[in-house]
Design a protein around this motif. Structure first.
Motif, short mmCIF file in Angstrom:
data_model
loop_
_atom_site.label_atom_id
_atom_site.label_comp_id
_atom_site.label_asym_id
_atom_site.label_seq_id
_atom_site.Cartn_x
_atom_site.Cartn_y
_atom_site.Cartn_z
N TYR A 329 0.82 -1.21 0.00
CA TYR A 329 0.00 0.00 0.00
C TYR A 329 0.85 1.26 0.00
O TYR A 329 0.44 2.29 -0.53
N PHE A 333 2.31 0.07 -7.23
CA PHE A 333 1.17 0.44 -8.07
C PHE A 333 0.87 -0.71 -9.03
O PHE A 333 1.78 -1.34 -9.58
N ASN A 353 -3.59 2.88 -5.20
CA ASN A 353 -2.56 2.02 -5.80
C ASN A 353 -2.84 1.63 -7.24
O ASN A 353 -1.93 1.15 -7.93
N ASN A 393 -3.74 8.81 -9.63
CA ASN A 393 -2.66 7.97 -9.09
C ASN A 393 -1.45 7.96 -10.02
O ASN A 393 -0.30 7.91 -9.56
#
Length: 412
Positions: A329, A333, A353, A393
């Motif tokens: 975490y 990714f 992620n 992200n």
């Protein structure tokens, strides 16, 4: 873009963290220093002959009576471009292992201006592209006999990637560079050379030992990981970057490998979670490309269970002080493009992620229907989560100059 808790009305433009580029024929003639050009890769056009699958790689021969194909020749080996790696614009039944020329490809495969136009058609703002002829992490040059020429080729590819492929894109084409895999000190130097000109992504092997290289457990790669951490360079590992794809039987059809492709990402992630690398380098970022994400919840559950129940005899009691999922975490990714099961488990996968990809121009690509595919996946999510998955992200992972105010606010 606006949205509401029950779904998104108008999804944001995608930032794709896994696409591919077909190298133009002039790449090495233009970017390789003149002293190496005679020994460097040479483009040519010829008929394609028989196909064999040997040692985890497809082997092709030329045939004057075969389908006309564009090739590279390097150190006596030949590498053809095949339709499945330049598949956009063809029907599913036409996406075969037949050879193809650049003229027959959609121009966006190899021309950066045309690529931007295809991205506009596909609801994509920015794209990170993996190599083709060098293979996903530069195995072609790592296997070369003359390492002086190979190093020059790695640098030439990176110069082309940064200055020509990405140079005039206004940041929309994101540079992804190679390293000389055979020498960690040279790899560190190349990371720093490229980071100095703004590069924040490097491609690496998911399982280096499959390439005959030291494992991530050996400590050999620590200077490389340290340089990536220091420069904010993301380590991107594409499925197949170990030159092997999983299969249940040696004579299984290629469809079995395609269905099991996520296994490489899963094996690699377990390797890293129990290696201590993420403990030693707490700001290092790993990205798993084309591995999808529906498998991640159980993988994390199993990793944590093994750590809790078996860490003493399992050799990680002193190496990994926290449950492995905590490092995932914090530093890892994943990415997806067709994975509704992963979306159903997105809270466990990690809303911070997961990233999105289009896989242009490969056979799996969602082009030109990416907006519809993305809507099918994130339509039931909040606007905030949809934004994170489709672009936020990726912006944070790669430190991109898009939506910075919004990204900072979302992660505060």
């Amino acid at each position: 873009m606006s949205g509401n808790e029950s779904g998104t009305k108008d999804i944001p433009q995608v930032i794709s963290v896994d696409d591919h580029v077909i190298e133009p024929a002039h790449l090495f003639e233009t970017w390789l220093p003149s002293k190496y050009r005679d020994q460097g890769p040479k483009p040519f056009t010829a008929g394609i002959g028989e196909l064999a699958y040997v040692g985890g790689k497809y082997r092709f021969t030329t045939d004057p009576d075969g389908q006309i194909t564009d090739w590279w020749r390097y150190e006596g080996e030949v590498f053809p471009y095949k339709r499945i790696i330049a598949a956009v614009g063809f029907s599913r039944d036409e996406m075969t292992l037949d050879g193809i020329t650049r003229e027959q490809m959609r121009r966006g495969c190899w021309d950066p201006k045309a690529r931007l136009e295809d991205m506009d058609l596909n609801h994509v703002e920015a794209s990170l592209c993996f190599p083709t002829f060098p293979r996903f992490c530069g195995q072609t040059f790592a296997e070369a006999r003359d390492k002086e020429v190979a190093l020059a080729c790695v640098r030439a590819y990176n110069d082309w990637m940064v200055e020509e492929w990405c140079g005039d894109s206004g940041g929309r084409l994101i540079p992804l560079c190679l390293i000389p895999l055979w020498d960690v000190d040279l790899a560190v130097a190349e990371i720093r050379r490229n980071a100095a000109r703004g590069v924040r992504a490097v491609t690496f092997s998911e399982i280096p030992t499959h390439l005959g290289l030291p494992s991530i457990h050996s400590g050999y790669w620590d200077p490389f990981f340290a340089a990536c951490e220091e420069t904010g360079t993301v380590v991107n590992m594409h499925i197949g970057s170990s030159s092997q794809m999983p299969a249940a039987s040696p004579d299984a059809p290629p469809a079995v490998q395609a269905a099991l492709s996520f296994n490489n990402a899963m094996a690699s992630m377990m390797d890293f979670l129990f290696s201590g690398v993420l403990v030693k380098f707490p700001r290092l970022k790993l990205a798993y490309s084309e591995g999808q994400m529906g498998w991640i919840p159980y993988a994390l559950e199993r990793a944590d269970d093994v750590w809790e129940e078996h860490r003493a005899w399992g050799g990680v009691r002193d190496l990994v002080p926290e449950p492995p999922s905590s490092y995932y975490y914090r530093q890892v990714f994943c990415c997806f493009f067709r994975d509704k099961h992963g979306i159903e488990a997105i809270e466990t996968v990690g809303v911070d992620n997961a990233t999105f990809e289009t896989d242009y121009p490969h056979v799996d690509s969602t082009w030109p229907h990416t907006k519809r595919v993305a809507e099918e996946h994130v339509g039931g999510l909040s606007a905030e989560v949809a934004y994170k998955l489709l672009r936020g992200n990726a912006i944070r992972m790669l430190d991109l100059p898009f939506d910075q105010d919004r990204t900072v606010a979302a992660t505060a």
